[in-house]
Design a protein around this motif. Sequence first.
Motif, PDB file in Angstrom:
ATOM      1  N   HIS A 188     -19.609   6.752 -21.641  1.00 49.46           N
ATOM      2  CA  HIS A 188     -19.167   7.587 -22.770  1.00 49.46           C
ATOM      3  C   HIS A 188     -17.646   7.770 -22.756  1.00 49.46           C
ATOM      4  CE1 HIS A 188     -23.387   8.530 -23.480  1.00 49.46           C
ATOM      5  NE2 HIS A 188     -23.491   8.824 -22.206  1.00 49.46           N
ATOM      6  N   THR A 189     -16.943   6.683 -22.459  1.00 52.99           N
ATOM      7  CA  THR A 189     -15.494   6.770 -22.299  1.00 52.99           C
ATOM      8  C   THR A 189     -14.830   5.493 -22.792  1.00 52.99           C
ATOM      9  OG1 THR A 189     -15.816   8.135 -20.312  1.00 52.99           O
ATOM     10  CG2 THR A 189     -13.625   7.217 -20.651  1.00 52.99           C
ATOM     11  N   MET A 190     -13.634   5.637 -23.361  1.00 50.02           N
ATOM     12  CA  MET A 190     -12.776   4.493 -23.654  1.00 50.02           C
ATOM     13  C   MET A 190     -11.504   4.623 -22.823  1.00 50.02           C
ATOM     14  SD  MET A 190     -11.258   5.211 -27.502  1.00 50.02           S
ATOM     15  CE  MET A 190     -12.835   5.540 -28.303  1.00 50.02           C
ATOM     16  N   TYR A 191     -11.052   3.477 -22.305  1.00 51.47           N
ATOM     17  CA  TYR A 191      -9.924   3.446 -21.378  1.00 51.47           C
ATOM     18  C   TYR A 191      -8.788   2.619 -21.977  1.00 51.47           C
ATOM     19  CZ  TYR A 191     -13.474   5.053 -18.077  1.00 51.47           C
ATOM     20  OH  TYR A 191     -14.482   5.772 -17.460  1.00 51.47           O
ATOM     21  N   LEU A 192      -7.589   3.186 -21.964  1.00 50.45           N
ATOM     22  CA  LEU A 192      -6.412   2.504 -22.493  1.00 50.45           C
ATOM     23  C   LEU A 192      -5.486   2.113 -21.345  1.00 50.45           C
ATOM     24  CD1 LEU A 192      -5.963   5.022 -25.377  1.00 50.45           C
ATOM     25  CD2 LEU A 192      -6.233   2.567 -25.751  1.00 50.45           C
ATOM     26  N   GLY A 193      -4.993   0.870 -21.390  1.00 49.09           N
ATOM     27  CA  GLY A 193      -4.143   0.369 -20.328  1.00 49.09           C
ATOM     28  C   GLY A 193      -2.697   0.215 -20.743  1.00 49.09           C
ATOM     29  N   ARG A 194      -1.891  -0.329 -19.840  1.00 55.06           N
ATOM     30  CA  ARG A 194      -0.468  -0.533 -20.092  1.00 55.06           C
ATOM     31  C   ARG A 194      -0.255  -1.546 -21.228  1.00 55.06           C
ATOM     32  NH1 ARG A 194       1.841  -3.302 -16.745  1.00 55.06           N
ATOM     33  NH2 ARG A 194       0.042  -4.045 -15.555  1.00 55.06           N
ATOM     34  N   PRO A 195       0.653  -1.234 -22.139  1.00 55.97           N
ATOM     35  CA  PRO A 195       0.880  -2.124 -23.285  1.00 55.97           C
ATOM     36  C   PRO A 195       1.455  -3.474 -22.890  1.00 55.97           C
ATOM     37  CG  PRO A 195       1.802   0.075 -23.662  1.00 55.97           C
ATOM     38  CD  PRO A 195       1.455  -0.003 -22.212  1.00 55.97           C
ATOM     39  N   VAL A 196       1.188  -4.449 -23.740  1.00 52.39           N
ATOM     40  CA  VAL A 196       1.792  -5.778 -23.633  1.00 52.39           C
ATOM     41  C   VAL A 196       2.831  -5.882 -24.740  1.00 52.39           C
ATOM     42  CG1 VAL A 196       1.412  -8.271 -23.781  1.00 52.39           C
ATOM     43  CG2 VAL A 196      -0.315  -6.803 -22.685  1.00 52.39           C
ATOM     44  N   ALA A 197       4.078  -6.084 -24.381  1.00 50.99           N
ATOM     45  CA  ALA A 197       5.152  -6.152 -25.369  1.00 50.99           C
ATOM     46  C   ALA A 197       5.155  -7.507 -26.071  1.00 50.99           C
ATOM     47  CB  ALA A 197       6.499  -5.907 -24.706  1.00 50.99           C
ATOM     48  N   PHE A 198       5.409  -7.476 -27.367  1.00 51.31           N
ATOM     49  CA  PHE A 198       5.525  -8.711 -28.145  1.00 51.31           C
ATOM     50  C   PHE A 198       6.965  -9.210 -28.079  1.00 51.31           C
ATOM     51  CE2 PHE A 198       6.620 -10.764 -32.209  1.00 51.31           C
ATOM     52  CZ  PHE A 198       5.763 -11.850 -32.148  1.00 51.31           C
ATOM     53  N   ASP A 199       7.130 -10.510 -27.888  1.00 52.48           N
ATOM     54  CA  ASP A 199       8.462 -11.122 -27.808  1.00 52.48           C
ATOM     55  C   ASP A 199       8.666 -12.054 -28.999  1.00 52.48           C
ATOM     56  OD1 ASP A 199      10.836 -12.370 -27.222  1.00 52.48           O
ATOM     57  OD2 ASP A 199      10.314 -12.896 -25.154  1.00 52.48           O
ATOM     58  N   PRO A 200       9.436 -11.633 -30.004  1.00 48.73           N
ATOM     59  CA  PRO A 200       9.616 -12.469 -31.202  1.00 48.73           C
ATOM     60  C   PRO A 200      10.437 -13.721 -30.966  1.00 48.73           C
ATOM     61  CG  PRO A 200      11.022 -10.530 -31.301  1.00 48.73           C
ATOM     62  CD  PRO A 200      10.141 -10.351 -30.102  1.00 48.73           C
TER      63      PRO A 200
END
Length: 258
Positions: A188-200
Motif C-alpha cells: 500500500h505504498t509508492m516509492y519515489l527515487g532520485r531523479p535522472v537529469a535530462f541532457d539536451p
Amino acid sequence: MEDKKISFAYRIIRGLVRLLYGKVAVVGAENLPDGPCIVVGNHCQMNGPIAGELHFPGPHYIWCAGEMMHLSDVPAYAYKDFWSQKPKAVRWLYRIASYLIAPLAVCIFNNAHCIGVYRDTRIISTFRETVEKLDAGYRVIIFPEHDPPYNNILSTFQDRFVTVARQYYRHSGQTVSFVPLYIAPAMHTMYLGRPVAFDPSVPNREECRRVCDELTQRITDLATGLPLHRVVPYRNIPKTQYPYNLPLEVYSHDEADG
C-alpha cells in the motif's frame, strides 16, 4: 493552474474507487522537484493509474492509452491489452466484458487527469499537450512498460516518452528531470527515487536509451531494497504467478544469517 471540470458521475466513481482501493502512502516525496517533472513508474496493471490519480502528491496528469477515451476503440484495445492472455475457455467472457466496460472507461479516462497517448500520427498531440502541462507546472506520470519482460520487477520500457523532455527544452529553454517511481500494492505504498537529469546536448536516440536504462535500474533498486513481497507485473497473469521482488533463496539465506 486551471481546475479540470469533471462530471458528477465521475465524482461518484472516484469516491467509490477511493473507498474500496484504500490509502496509498508516499515515500520519497522529497525527491520530487518543486517545479514540473516527469515521473516514470511500473504500471502494475491498473494499480499504477489508480494510485497515481488518487494518491500522487501535487497537481499532475497521467499518460493513458488514447483508445480508452473513445467509445468505439475501447473494446478491441481492452481485450487485447487486459485479457487476451486469459485461458481460451473463458476468453469469450472477456470479449463481452470489453464491450460492457466501454461507457465506463470513456467516463473515467475523459474526466480523470489524463493525457491520451496514441501509436499513430496523433502522438504529436500527446507531446504537445504534455509540454503544455509541464509548462503550466504539472507533474506528468508515465507508465512506459510493454512486453517482453525486462527483469522480475519490470517489463521493457518503450523509450519514445523521453523525447518529451527535448521538446519541453526547445519550448521553454528549461530541462526537466525524470523521477523513478515504484508502486507496491502489497505494501500500500509508492516509492519515489532520485531523479535522472535530462541532457539536451546528447543526441536523441542515445539520450532516450540512457534515461531508460537509468530509470529501470533505479526502479529495480527501489523494489529490491524493500522487504519480500509480490510484485504486480505489467502482464495480466494469474496472481499465483506474480514474481517476488527478491529471489526466495536469497531472502531465505539472509533470514537464516540474521
